[in-house]
Design an enzyme around this catalytic site. Structure first.
Site, PDB file in Angstrom:
ATOM      1  N   HIS A 356       0.933  -1.231  -0.172  1.00 28.28           N
ATOM      2  CA  HIS A 356       0.049  -0.026   0.103  1.00 28.28           C
ATOM      3  C   HIS A 356       0.985   1.359  -0.097  1.00 28.28           C
ATOM      4  CE1 HIS A 356      -3.701   2.385   1.652  1.00 28.28           C
ATOM      5  NE2 HIS A 356      -2.607   3.076   1.898  1.00 28.28           N
ATOM      6  N   GLU A 357       1.809   1.166   0.895  1.00 27.86           N
ATOM      7  CA  GLU A 357       2.614   2.387   0.807  1.00 27.86           C
ATOM      8  C   GLU A 357       3.540   2.682  -0.105  1.00 27.86           C
ATOM      9  OE1 GLU A 357       1.809   4.728   3.063  1.00 27.86           O
ATOM     10  OE2 GLU A 357       0.746   3.154   4.387  1.00 27.86           O
ATOM     11  N   HIS A 360       1.735   4.544  -2.974  1.00 25.49           N
ATOM     12  CA  HIS A 360       1.791   6.123  -2.597  1.00 25.49           C
ATOM     13  C   HIS A 360       3.150   6.669  -3.190  1.00 25.49           C
ATOM     14  CE1 HIS A 360      -1.913   6.410  -0.421  1.00 25.49           C
ATOM     15  NE2 HIS A 360      -1.511   5.648   0.475  1.00 25.49           N
ATOM     16  N   HIS A 363       3.684   6.580  -6.877  1.00 22.28           N
ATOM     17  CA  HIS A 363       2.775   7.761  -7.347  1.00 22.28           C
ATOM     18  C   HIS A 363       3.395   8.701  -7.117  1.00 22.28           C
ATOM     19  CE1 HIS A 363      -1.628   9.359  -7.743  1.00 22.28           C
ATOM     20  NE2 HIS A 363      -0.937   9.603  -8.554  1.00 22.28           N
TER      21      HIS A 363
HETATM   22 ZN   LIG Z   1      -3.001   5.440   2.281  1.00 24.66          ZN
END
Ligand SMILES: [Zn+2]
Length: 572
Positions: A356-357, A360, A363
């Site tokens: 998940h991190e 980020h 991105h």
């Molecule tokens: Zn998040």
């Protein structure tokens, strides 16, 4: 850094003079902000590493003060840009091609022009902002600190206190009688203060009406969504689609009833896990390897960048004394690289959080690499898309390697529950939020009892109370008083929309369409160069259409097909 602030004043009053003056002012201003973020990132990362250290803490405080000074010193920019007549501004863009970098920034200021007031009115609104936090602050202090909380005795003899953390922990207990006591005591406790909670929430709604009226919006919804230029149709579509597809949620609730083995499903049966928790453990090295394998579908450049994150110390991995808890990714050091803070503990959830991190971080990495600083930051609406897409791709990959039915059921069950709590529950909140604002806009009174009546109606509809799917006791209508997000001004719907968008994108990418991967990398590289809805449209998702919802619901049904198949194979 601080010395560079002084020059900001030298541009004041000159922005409309010439194209060159305007360009030099914004170029200098954003240059200062960029380096300020880098310094701020340094202080914050250092402080989070060990919160006991006073040195980094002092740095953070100093940064806070510098930040206030920076926004004060640059406050003249937007009003001054707004004063430049449109034709003159168009001429500026022709005369000075380098201004093109700042077109989105300047256009966005102009876009909000009719909702920006004159100087003295804006000053008045700025003064009023001293009072706008009162409803939220009293709610927060009361519910987190001052409210008396009930204590109950569990069947194993333990006495437990039901504050928010206690409720979260004990509502998932396997003994049903315990869950019933937890729900009755916790919601009963909230209900005793329904008048006070109602007055607080009404204060928040009235605050939103104040801004809708003063800034001349048609509705509170429009006023809240306009900041990020999200059309209200996206919000309405979400609620409409969810209501049309409640049968999918009801299918899950019936499956839950079957797996829990209860005659009648009640609201207090929502949280215990569907199967006995199984042990899924991964060392950090195993996790990085699995994540890389899973995300290989995104191409070589993506995986090569993951390698940089793993090998060039972008990630603070393990828990440590004094280190902040939780996990995050920070992409604010534009000229350096993103950073991740983890508290890696070896569970499946930790591996999933890492993926998940990393979503980020990638991105931020691609946006920072491909966009000028002014456009690098991606909009809030898109913030959780890349991260949750990674979680979805990871789970798909992990399931391919797991044969044991119990382990599969555990992973699929948790995944299914995330569809309920994100897609459906957050939309249910969004529907309530919209309804109470619409009532207040019509001048109708909002009291604690009224909030409960409205909430209960929506809750019963979602959980199929009248269709015999779930029994919802009237007492649970007070649940609104437990949700702090109703003080976030139409924020929660984005949990649903970004979840759906990420599920839909993950499905499209896993289908192996190389064009799709290319589009997705462009999406990751686009930062805030465009608004959120057109950005998603370019990657093939129209958030004003039914498609993202349909793909996500199909996926949810597919998960339930899989679970039913496994259960059948197990003879259950
Ligand atoms: Zn998040």
């Amino acid at each position: 850094m601080a010395a560079r602030f002084d020059k900001l004043e030298s541009f004041k009053g000159k922005l409309g003079n010439s194209a060159k003056d305007l360009y030099e002012a914004v170029e200098y201003g954003f240059g200062v902000v960029k380096d300020f973020y880098r310094v701020a990132t340094y202080a914050s990362r250092l402080s989070d590493q060990d919160t006991r250290e006073s040195g980094p803490l002092a740095m953070k405080q100093e940064i806070g003060q510098l930040g206030t000074r920076l926004s004060k010193l640059s406050a003249y920019a937007e009003p001054e840009i707004l004063k430049i007549p449109k034709e003159k501004l168009d001429q500026f863009f022709k005369e000075e091609p380098r201004l093109e970098t700042y077109r989105q920034y300047i256009d966005d200021i102009y876009r909000r022009k009719e909702h920006t007031l004159n100087e003295s009115e804006e000053a008045l609104l700025a003064e009023a902002s001293r009072m706008v936090g009162t409803a939220e602050n009293t709610y927060s202090i009361f519910s987190n600190a001052d409210m008396p909380r009930p204590t109950i005795k569990l069947s194993d003899g333990r006495e437990v206190r039901l504050d928010a953390a206690g409720y979260t922990a004990y509502r998932a207990l396997n003994v049903r009688e315990d869950r019933i006591s937890v729900f009755e005591a916790f919601f009963g406790g909230l209900n005793d203060f329904r008048r006070l909670f109602g007055t607080q929430l009404n204060g928040e709604v009235q605050k939103n009406i104040f801004y809708k009226n003063t800034r001349k919006y048609d509705s509170c919804l429009q006023s809240a969504l306009d900041g990020n230029n999200i059309p209200t149709s996206v919000y309405h579509k979400l609620i409409e689609n969810t209501n049309k597809n409640l049968a999918t949620l009801h299918r899950y609730l019936k499956l839950r009833k079957r797996m829990l083995g209860v005659d009648e499903l009640h609201y207090y049966d929502m949280y215990p896990s569907l199967v006995k928790e199984v042990d899924l453990k991964y060392t950090y090295d195993e996790a990085t390897k699995i994540i890389k394998e899973a995300l290989l579908v995104l191409g070589q450049e993506y995986v090569a960048t993951l390698d940089r994150a793993f090998n060039e110390r972008w990630i603070d991995v393990y828990p440590n004394t004094g280190k902040v808890s939780g996990a995050y990714s920070s992409g604010s050091a534009y000229d350096v690289h993103p950073y991740i803070l983890m508290n890696y503990n070896g569970q499946y959830d930790d591996m999933s959080t890492l993926a998940h991190e990393l979503g980020h971080t990638m991105h931020s990495y691609f946006s920072n690499k491909n966009q000028p600083f002014v456009n690098a930051n991606y909009p809030i609406f898109l913030a959780e898309v890349a991260s949750t897409a990674n979680e979805a791709i990871l789970i798909d990959h992990v399931l391919k390697g797991i044969k044991e039915p119990e382990k599969r059921l555990s992973i699929l069950g948790n995944l299914l529950e995330s569809f309920r709590t994100t897609m459906f529950r957050q939309t249910q909140f969004a529907e309530f939020e919209l309804k109470i604002h619409e009532m207040a806009e019509k001048g109708e009174a909002l009291t604690g009892d009224k909030f409960t009546e409205i909430y209960l109606d929506i809750l019963k509809k979602y959980y199929g109370h009248n269709d015999g799917v779930t029994v919802i006791d009237d007492l649970y209508g007070i649940e609104w008083a437990y949700i702090p997000h109703f003080y976030y001004n139409f924020y929660v719907y984005q949990y649903s929309t970004s979840f759906m968008a990420s599920q839909a994108l993950a499905e499209k990418m896993l289908s192996g369409d190389p064009n799709m991967i290319k589009k997705y990398l462009n999406f990751l590289s686009s930062g805030g160069s465009e608004y959120a809805i057109p950005t998603l449209k370019k990657v093939g998702l129209d958030m004003t259409s039914d498609e993202p919802f349909t793909i996500a619901t199909n996926k949810m049904n597919k998960i339930m097909d899989d679970i039913e198949k496994i259960l059948a194979e197990m003879g259950k």
